[in-house]
Design an enzyme around this catalytic site. Sequence first.
Site, short mmCIF file in Angstrom:
data_model
loop_
_atom_site.label_atom_id
_atom_site.label_comp_id
_atom_site.label_asym_id
_atom_site.label_seq_id
_atom_site.Cartn_x
_atom_site.Cartn_y
_atom_site.Cartn_z
N GLU A 169 -11.10 53.46 5.55
CA GLU A 169 -11.86 54.50 4.87
C GLU A 169 -12.34 55.61 5.80
O GLU A 169 -13.52 55.66 6.17
CB GLU A 169 -13.06 53.88 4.15
CG GLU A 169 -12.69 52.90 3.07
CD GLU A 169 -13.86 52.50 2.19
OE1 GLU A 169 -14.97 53.00 2.40
OE2 GLU A 169 -13.65 51.68 1.28
N GLU A 364 -9.69 46.22 -0.79
CA GLU A 364 -11.08 45.91 -1.13
C GLU A 364 -11.32 46.18 -2.60
O GLU A 364 -10.83 47.18 -3.14
CB GLU A 364 -12.08 46.76 -0.32
CG GLU A 364 -12.23 46.35 1.12
CD GLU A 364 -13.22 47.23 1.88
OE1 GLU A 364 -14.22 47.67 1.29
OE2 GLU A 364 -12.97 47.48 3.07
#
Length: 460
Positions: A169, A364
């Site tokens: 991320e 995730e």
Amino acid sequence: MAELTAKDFPEGFKWGIATSAAQIEGAAFEDGKGAEIWDVFSRIPGKTFSGQTPDLACDYYHKYPEQLKMMRELGFNSHRFSFSWARIFPDGTGRVNQKGVDFYKRAIDEMLKLGLMPNATLYHWDLPQELEYRGGFLNRDIVSWFTEYAGFMFETFGDVVPMWATFNEPIATYVGYALGAFAPGRKLEKYGRQANHNLLCAHGSAVKRFREIFGERRDKFDMAGPNAGIVVDVWHHHPARPDDPGDCAIAELENEKAYRSYLHPIFKGGYTGALLKYMADNDCMPDILPGDFELIRQPLDFFGLNCYNRVVDSTEPADIRKTVEFAGGNYMDNGAEFYPRAIYEALHNVTENMGVNVPVFITENGTYNCEEAVVACPDGGQCVHDVTRVKYFRGFLDWLHRAITDGIDVRGYYLWTLLDNFEWTAGNSMRFGIVNTDYGAENCIPKDSAYFWKDFLKNS
Ligand code: BGC
């Protein structure tokens, strides 16, 4: 229709649990580890919930055998984790901390012994503080610093770790340099854009190093050998009122500034015209060197998609947006919208619009604070009910299955996460685990969601 189970997913599908070093390891100053930016940032008054730090977290550094065993006993066959850069290179570059290397050797051996395929991420937001002192991601040298670290890890663990993501991320680095909300706490849009640009170059350079070490593997995706990728989160922004030009404009710009600003350079090459215009108009154009976009656009073996939800944008205030007239009003008790279709849309979006043409892993997915108080259960033990989290997982698995049925090449799914852990600025106040953590005490209680997963994975 019968409820889905793991058996309804493709052969060889990876089912895993994701974690990250700073959020679970603890031992922040043990065995020669250097400080990382969250060790420092969390000590600035007011930056994290109740001033909490990653010092202890889930104490995975000492308790990894039992925590990994828990994953396996629930039926998972893979573990996504991150390496702490500062545990390996306490100063960020140069001197190697052998005790840190040995720790990861032990943990990976344990995973292999248990039958958990290691899926590693090199960077999950925890820059060595020594490098931050030298400018961190604003210093172009981050490209060589990261490549040195990545190369060392590839050479040390390449024979036992088949999956390697460079970064988790990238947007968190933007938040840390543009908004000040995450470590290291700098606050200028131009810093955020420069940090992200340098991060993308560091990603490309590390993947080049990976190819030098392991050779060309493109189009030969094979779990038996090392594969390189990156993990990006897609929180697609939708206009609350699709026919309102104001709502549409906000959503469009947010998508440009967020996930598209990473996926476009990585998979399609260069920044989009809309982002370039935004950066020019807002005096935040990063320094871009000749050849940067070729460097960034390295062929990858897989793409890691983190998917938690969507975002609904409007010129109207947030509370109005939660009503049926706007987004549908389908909100969970924790305040998040229940929109499991997000995973289906994100998979279609990345493969159809963003140039992702490699196998995808959901790296995730999870939700927070669904648990009721600890209660006694019929067998005399303790129970934690988190019915909403079970509903959340079911919803996402259903839409994931639909995307796979549509033909999207998804090879695995990792939930976030095993134990409640150090949730960055929220400290211990946001619980994402399927197992309840009683910090510092030896008391881990599986929640309803852990039993749900055990059942879902049974005989898989
Ligand atoms: C991050 C995790 C974080 C999770 C829940 C993800 O964006 O990768 O580190 O704990 O979200 O907020």
